[in-house]
Design a protein around this motif. Structure first.
Motif, PDB file in Angstrom:
ATOM      1  N   LEU A  11       0.815  -1.227   0.000  1.00  0.00           N
ATOM      2  CA  LEU A  11       0.000   0.000   0.000  1.00  0.00           C
ATOM      3  C   LEU A  11       0.844   1.271   0.000  1.00  0.00           C
ATOM      4  N   ARG A  12       2.159   1.136   0.193  1.00  0.00           N
ATOM      5  CA  ARG A  12       3.030   2.325   0.130  1.00  0.00           C
ATOM      6  C   ARG A  12       4.030   2.157  -1.024  1.00  0.00           C
ATOM      7  N   ASP A  13       5.053   1.333  -0.867  1.00  0.00           N
ATOM      8  CA  ASP A  13       6.028   1.192  -1.962  1.00  0.00           C
ATOM      9  C   ASP A  13       5.360   0.550  -3.181  1.00  0.00           C
ATOM     10  N   THR A  15       2.474   1.107  -4.332  1.00  0.00           N
ATOM     11  CA  THR A  15       1.773   2.127  -5.130  1.00  0.00           C
ATOM     12  C   THR A  15       2.758   3.088  -5.800  1.00  0.00           C
ATOM     13  N   GLN A  16       4.049   2.936  -5.515  1.00  0.00           N
ATOM     14  CA  GLN A  16       5.059   3.718  -6.248  1.00  0.00           C
ATOM     15  C   GLN A  16       5.376   3.046  -7.597  1.00  0.00           C
ATOM     16  N   ALA A  17       4.716   1.914  -7.881  1.00  0.00           N
ATOM     17  CA  ALA A  17       4.926   1.241  -9.175  1.00  0.00           C
ATOM     18  C   ALA A  17       4.119   1.959 -10.248  1.00  0.00           C
ATOM     19  N   GLY A  45       0.767   3.703   4.102  1.00  0.00           N
ATOM     20  CA  GLY A  45       0.979   4.873   3.256  1.00  0.00           C
ATOM     21  C   GLY A  45       1.822   5.908   3.983  1.00  0.00           C
ATOM     22  N   TRP A  46       1.954   7.050   3.341  1.00  0.00           N
ATOM     23  CA  TRP A  46       2.756   8.153   3.879  1.00  0.00           C
ATOM     24  C   TRP A  46       1.782   9.293   4.170  1.00  0.00           C
ATOM     25  N   PRO A  47       1.350   9.453   5.414  1.00  0.00           N
ATOM     26  CA  PRO A  47       0.317  10.457   5.698  1.00  0.00           C
ATOM     27  C   PRO A  47       0.762  11.887   5.380  1.00  0.00           C
ATOM     28  N   GLY A  48       2.093  12.129   5.391  1.00  0.00           N
ATOM     29  CA  GLY A  48       2.587  13.472   5.058  1.00  0.00           C
ATOM     30  C   GLY A  48       2.586  13.722   3.554  1.00  0.00           C
ATOM     31  N   SER A  49       2.164  12.728   2.777  1.00  0.00           N
ATOM     32  CA  SER A  49       2.250  12.869   1.322  1.00  0.00           C
ATOM     33  C   SER A  49       0.960  13.352   0.684  1.00  0.00           C
ATOM     34  N   ASN A  50      -0.170  12.831   1.135  1.00  0.00           N
ATOM     35  CA  ASN A  50      -1.432  13.162   0.444  1.00  0.00           C
ATOM     36  C   ASN A  50      -2.646  12.876   1.327  1.00  0.00           C
ATOM     37  N   SER A  75       9.685  10.272   6.489  1.00  0.00           N
ATOM     38  CA  SER A  75      11.148  10.416   6.464  1.00  0.00           C
ATOM     39  C   SER A  75      11.625  11.084   7.747  1.00  0.00           C
ATOM     40  N   THR A  76      12.943  11.109   7.916  1.00  0.00           N
ATOM     41  CA  THR A  76      13.511  11.893   9.007  1.00  0.00           C
ATOM     42  C   THR A  76      13.138  13.360   8.763  1.00  0.00           C
ATOM     43  N   ARG A  77      13.292  14.159   9.791  1.00  0.00           N
ATOM     44  CA  ARG A  77      12.887  15.574   9.663  1.00  0.00           C
ATOM     45  C   ARG A  77      13.709  16.270   8.586  1.00  0.00           C
ATOM     46  N   ARG A  78      13.156  17.363   8.117  1.00  0.00           N
ATOM     47  CA  ARG A  78      13.908  18.173   7.159  1.00  0.00           C
ATOM     48  C   ARG A  78      15.080  18.850   7.887  1.00  0.00           C
ATOM     49  N   ALA A  79      16.129  19.154   7.125  1.00  0.00           N
ATOM     50  CA  ALA A  79      17.267  19.894   7.693  1.00  0.00           C
ATOM     51  C   ALA A  79      16.780  21.287   8.100  1.00  0.00           C
ATOM     52  N   ILE A 102      10.351   5.343   9.505  1.00  0.00           N
ATOM     53  CA  ILE A 102      10.882   6.456   8.713  1.00  0.00           C
ATOM     54  C   ILE A 102      12.189   6.040   8.061  1.00  0.00           C
ATOM     55  N   PHE A 103      12.439   6.661   6.912  1.00  0.00           N
ATOM     56  CA  PHE A 103      13.705   6.359   6.244  1.00  0.00           C
ATOM     57  C   PHE A 103      14.657   7.529   6.407  1.00  0.00           C
ATOM     58  N   GLY A 104      15.943   7.185   6.414  1.00  0.00           N
ATOM     59  CA  GLY A 104      16.976   8.211   6.507  1.00  0.00           C
ATOM     60  C   GLY A 104      18.145   7.829   5.625  1.00  0.00           C
ATOM     61  N   ALA A 144      16.994   2.115   6.740  1.00  0.00           N
ATOM     62  CA  ALA A 144      18.280   2.719   6.360  1.00  0.00           C
ATOM     63  C   ALA A 144      18.366   2.681   4.839  1.00  0.00           C
ATOM     64  N   GLU A 145      17.911   3.790   4.226  1.00  0.00           N
ATOM     65  CA  GLU A 145      17.824   3.857   2.762  1.00  0.00           C
ATOM     66  C   GLU A 145      19.221   3.687   2.145  1.00  0.00           C
ATOM     67  N   HIS A 146      19.309   2.992   1.027  1.00  0.00           N
ATOM     68  CA  HIS A 146      20.568   2.771   0.299  1.00  0.00           C
ATOM     69  C   HIS A 146      21.656   2.184   1.186  1.00  0.00           C
TER      70      HIS A 146
HETATM   71  C1  LIG Z   1      13.215   4.993  -1.026  1.00  0.00           C
HETATM   72  C2  LIG Z   1      11.819   5.425  -0.983  1.00  0.00           C
HETATM   73  O1  LIG Z   1      11.002   4.793  -1.619  1.00  0.00           O
HETATM   74  S1  LIG Z   1      11.397   6.729  -0.099  1.00  0.00           S
HETATM   75  C3  LIG Z   1       9.737   7.020  -0.459  1.00  0.00           C
HETATM   76  C4  LIG Z   1       9.552   7.757  -1.721  1.00  0.00           C
HETATM   77  N1  LIG Z   1       8.149   8.039  -1.886  1.00  0.00           N
HETATM   78  C5  LIG Z   1       7.680   9.216  -2.240  1.00  0.00           C
HETATM   79  O2  LIG Z   1       8.418  10.154  -2.514  1.00  0.00           O
HETATM   80  C6  LIG Z   1       6.194   9.351  -2.353  1.00  0.00           C
HETATM   81  C7  LIG Z   1       5.605  10.442  -1.461  1.00  0.00           C
HETATM   82  N2  LIG Z   1       6.274  11.712  -1.622  1.00  0.00           N
HETATM   83  C8  LIG Z   1       5.602  12.921  -1.642  1.00  0.00           C
HETATM   84  O3  LIG Z   1       4.384  12.976  -1.574  1.00  0.00           O
HETATM   85  C9  LIG Z   1       6.449  14.150  -1.714  1.00  0.00           C
HETATM   86  O4  LIG Z   1       7.690  13.859  -2.302  1.00  0.00           O
HETATM   87  C10 LIG Z   1       6.672  14.750  -0.265  1.00  0.00           C
HETATM   88  C11 LIG Z   1       5.339  15.261   0.240  1.00  0.00           C
HETATM   89  C12 LIG Z   1       7.224  13.714   0.682  1.00  0.00           C
HETATM   90  C13 LIG Z   1       7.682  15.881  -0.326  1.00  0.00           C
HETATM   91  O5  LIG Z   1       7.254  16.810  -1.284  1.00  0.00           O
HETATM   92  P1  LIG Z   1       8.044  18.219  -1.463  1.00  0.00           P
HETATM   93  O6  LIG Z   1       8.153  18.874  -0.155  1.00  0.00           O
HETATM   94  O7  LIG Z   1       7.378  18.939  -2.559  1.00  0.00           O
HETATM   95  O8  LIG Z   1       9.540  17.777  -1.850  1.00  0.00           O
HETATM   96  P2  LIG Z   1      10.087  16.996  -3.103  1.00  0.00           P
HETATM   97  O9  LIG Z   1       9.310  15.738  -3.290  1.00  0.00           O
HETATM   98  O10 LIG Z   1      10.212  17.881  -4.298  1.00  0.00           O
HETATM   99  O11 LIG Z   1      11.590  16.649  -2.653  1.00  0.00           O
HETATM  100  C14 LIG Z   1      11.896  15.793  -1.599  1.00  0.00           C
HETATM  101  C15 LIG Z   1      12.376  16.579  -0.392  1.00  0.00           C
HETATM  102  O12 LIG Z   1      12.556  15.633   0.686  1.00  0.00           O
HETATM  103  C16 LIG Z   1      13.906  15.758   1.183  1.00  0.00           C
HETATM  104  N3  LIG Z   1      14.289  14.446   1.676  1.00  0.00           N
HETATM  105  C17 LIG Z   1      14.520  13.339   0.951  1.00  0.00           C
HETATM  106  N4  LIG Z   1      14.851  12.343   1.776  1.00  0.00           N
HETATM  107  C18 LIG Z   1      14.821  12.838   3.042  1.00  0.00           C
HETATM  108  C19 LIG Z   1      15.098  12.302   4.304  1.00  0.00           C
HETATM  109  N5  LIG Z   1      15.419  11.014   4.440  1.00  0.00           N
HETATM  110  N6  LIG Z   1      14.956  13.090   5.367  1.00  0.00           N
HETATM  111  C20 LIG Z   1      14.600  14.379   5.233  1.00  0.00           C
HETATM  112  N7  LIG Z   1      14.328  14.957   4.065  1.00  0.00           N
HETATM  113  C21 LIG Z   1      14.446  14.196   2.983  1.00  0.00           C
HETATM  114  C22 LIG Z   1      14.700  16.256  -0.021  1.00  0.00           C
HETATM  115  O13 LIG Z   1      15.903  16.834   0.355  1.00  0.00           O
HETATM  116  C23 LIG Z   1      13.725  17.268  -0.605  1.00  0.00           C
HETATM  117  O14 LIG Z   1      13.752  18.404   0.226  1.00  0.00           O
HETATM  118  P3  LIG Z   1      13.893  19.922  -0.331  1.00  0.00           P
HETATM  119  O15 LIG Z   1      12.784  20.073  -1.322  1.00  0.00           O
HETATM  120  O16 LIG Z   1      13.739  20.755   0.866  1.00  0.00           O
HETATM  121  O17 LIG Z   1      15.225  19.954  -0.967  1.00  0.00           O
END
Ligand SMILES: CC(=O)SCCNC(=O)CCNC(=O)[C@H](O)C(C)(C)COP(=O)(O)OP(=O)(O)OC[C@H]1O[C@@H](n2cnc3c(N)ncnc32)[C@H](O)[C@@H]1OP(=O)(O)O
Ligand SMILES: CC(=O)C(=O)O
Length: 525
Positions: A11-13, A15-17, A45-50, A75-79, A102-104, A144-146
């Motif tokens: 339901l999360r990864d 749906t990234q297909a 799913g990723w509640p912060g996404s949609n 994900s981990t918090r933004r910088a 969360i992934f980092g 632990a991504e990658h």
């Molecule tokens: C390996 C994986 O599969 S991880 C899961 C990937 N899945 C997805 O991306 C699907 C859901 N994603 C989304 O809905 C959107 O990408 C959101 C809501 C998470 C973010 O959207 P936006 O804020 O517009 O950012 P956008 O997608 O353009 O870029 C990703 C941002 O996340 C940041 N980011 C990426 N990985 C991480 C992390 N592990 N920790 C913190 N921040 C991160 C990037 O640096 C970038 O930030 P910036 O725009 O400030 O430079």
């Protein structure tokens, strides 16, 4: 053997297909199926996404689930922020899941290029994000991504990122092969190094870009991973994730790991097919364990042996995963294929009866002319009955005529068919229109025969496939028509071959009607 936790991210990864998307209602239904299957965690799913994913976490609370834990992903918090202020981390807590994952970043290259922060800052944001979540949620998992790419590039730093997560008190650290480039032999030495430094429980999350996701996951379990992440049917970003439909039976049947019960395992094929259906995708025929062809035997040598003992060409018993053995008929068949089919159709046939050899030769001859019986078992059954002289005579078609006309450039073409059939002593002459010539012929035949056999009105056409057979003659080539028909009980396939597409369709249609009549006649005893 020890319990391995199954963590499903369909339901999360999943749906990234490309081409995969689920409505909230679909996601709830899938979650219920996964719960029944005995999956331990569902990443919803990723509640912060949609908003759809936020709604999933609300709706899933109303669903009656037996044992599964619901995980929210982020994900981990933004910088340049703090966990308290980070919108993504807040939504994870507000979703009130059982578990947060969360992934980092582990790979120094990603820290520099994707996050554009210092290596030290990345360690801080991993540690404080996880420590904060741990204060607010019962269970926290760290992806632990990658990890494997990161370890290969800079092992010391990759291990430091895991240490930052472990120090935050996480419940499990999942080593991710995010780009899917790792090969199975690379897993054991890297995991050994991790285990020397890290005491936390370990999991594996593998992508399939090198077609090794299942192998890498099983290898990680052999090396001590206690959680396996994957998706049903291997749906996922790019080439997909590790396929749980292959991992679950391998863990249970081959590695003797406790993960699901026998009854749950026997439901695997149904779950796989339901999820294909919900994704509006055609199930992958050749998918190991659960695909239609996973236990389908075509070569005569194979069929002969499996009839003596199935294990000669089957790595597990198909019913353990809810599948069945099938025997296919083709020009690669031997007498064993014919006898197996006869048994399936309840036809008495002796291997020494010369008619067995006659049927086999007939099949090989027809396949050489372009027929294909693998997808047309109903036509094959009729062929057998004709050869044995046990075919009941229901009707004969005296003739048909199909007219396709387009009288003006801007007018839609019109199709009309007339047929003459004979049933008993009566001759019926009917005409019908249709959407194209084949549909008109189908309608006319049903109209004519329906007066004598009303059950033919129940027959529906589900699929119609035309294949031009390679003869290099363009529009005058031989064509093969495969039809899938069905009624409320079952479906069946029939075939026709001719250098005239209407005639090929006619043959397949007639076989379809005859098969329906034979089945009903047999059912009435
Ligand atoms: C390996 C994986 O599969 S991880 C899961 C990937 N899945 C997805 O991306 C699907 C859901 N994603 C989304 O809905 C959107 O990408 C959101 C809501 C998470 C973010 O959207 P936006 O804020 O517009 O950012 P956008 O997608 O353009 O870029 C990703 C941002 O996340 C940041 N980011 C990426 N990985 C991480 C992390 N592990 N920790 C913190 N921040 C991160 C990037 O640096 C970038 O930030 P910036 O725009 O400030 O430079
Ligand atoms: C976390 C995740 O989805 C990955 O690393 O592939």
């Amino acid at each position: 053997m020890s319990l391995i936790h199954l963590y499903d991210t369909t339901l999360r990864d999943g749906t990234q297909a490309e081409d995969v998307s689920f409505l909230v209602a679909d996601k709830i239904r899938i979650a219920q199926q996964l719960d029944e299957l005995g999956i331990h965690y569902i990443e919803g799913g990723w509640p912060g996404s949609n908003p759809k994913d936020i709604s999933f976490f609300k709706e899933i609370k109303k669903a009656r689930l037996k044992q599964v834990k619901i995980a929210a992903f982020g994900s981990t918090r933004r910088a340049r922020s703090t966990p308290e202020k980070d919108a993504n981390i807040r939504t994870l807590i507000q979703a009130e899941p059982d578990t947060v994952t969360i992934f980092g970043k582990t790979w120094d290259f990603h820290v520099h290029e994707a996050l554009r922060i210092s290596l030290e800052e990345n360690l801080e944001l991993i540690n404080d994000s996880l420590a904060y979540l741990k204060q607010h949620v019962g269970e926290v998992i760290y992806d632990a991504e990658h990890f494997f790419d990161g370890y290969k590039a800079n092992p010391e730093y990759a291990l430091k990122t895991l240490k930052a997560a472990e120090d935050a008190g996480v419940d499990c650290i999942v080593l991710c092969d995010t780009n899917g480039g790792t090969l199975p032999h690379e897993i054991p030495p890297i995991m050994e190094k991790v285990q020397a430094e890290i005491g936390a429980a370990l999991g594996i999350h593998a992508h399939n870009d090198s077609e090794c996701a299942v192998a890498n996951s099983l290898m990680a379990v052999q090396c001590g991973a206690v959680q396996v992440q994957g998706t049903i049917n291997g749906f996922g970003e790019r080439c997909g994730n590790a396929n749980l439909c292959s991992i679950i039976p391998a863990l249970k049947l081959k590695l003797q790991h406790d993960c699901v019960t026998d009854e749950q395992l026997a439901n695997l094929r149904t779950v796989s097919r339901t999820i294909y259906e919900m994704a509006n995708m055609i199930p992958r025929k050749h998918q190991p364990y659960v695909g239609n062809s996973a236990f389908a035997h075509k070569g005569g040598v194979h069929v002969s042996a499996i009839q003596r003992h199935p294990e000669t060409y089957e790595h597990i018993r198909p019913e353990l995963v809810g599948n069945v053995t099938r025997v296919l008929v083709s020009d690669l068949s031997g007498r064993s294929n014919i006898l197996a089919k006869a048994e399936q159709f309840n036809i008495n046939l002796d291997s020494k009866d010369p008619v067995t050899q006659e049927i086999l030769e007939n099949i090989k001859d027809l396949e050489n002319k372009g027929f294909q019986f693998e997808g047309a078992e109903a036509s094959f059954e009729l062929l057998m009955r004709r050869a044995l002289g046990t075919m009941r005579h229901f009707f004969s078609v005296i003739g048909f005529r199909v007219i396709d006309s387009k009288r003006h450039e801007d007018e839609k073409p019109q199709s009309e068919a007339t047929v003459q059939v004979k049933v008993g002593g009566r001759i019926e002459h009917t005409a019908a229109e249709g959407n194209g010539p084949v549909n008109a012929l189908d309608n006319a035949l049903r109209k004519a025969l329906g007066n004598f056999y009303p059950q033919l009105r129940e027959v529906k056409l589900f699929d119609y496939k035309v294949r031009v057979l390679p003869a290099g003659k363009g529009t005058s080539s031989v064509t093969r028509v495969l039809i899938e028909s069905g009624d409320k009980e079952t479906r069946w396939g029939t075939v026709g071959v001719s250098d005239n597409i209407i005639d090929a369709s006619y043959q397949a249609l007639i076989d379809s009607f005859l098969y329906k009549l034979i089945r009903d006649y047999r059912a009435e005893g």
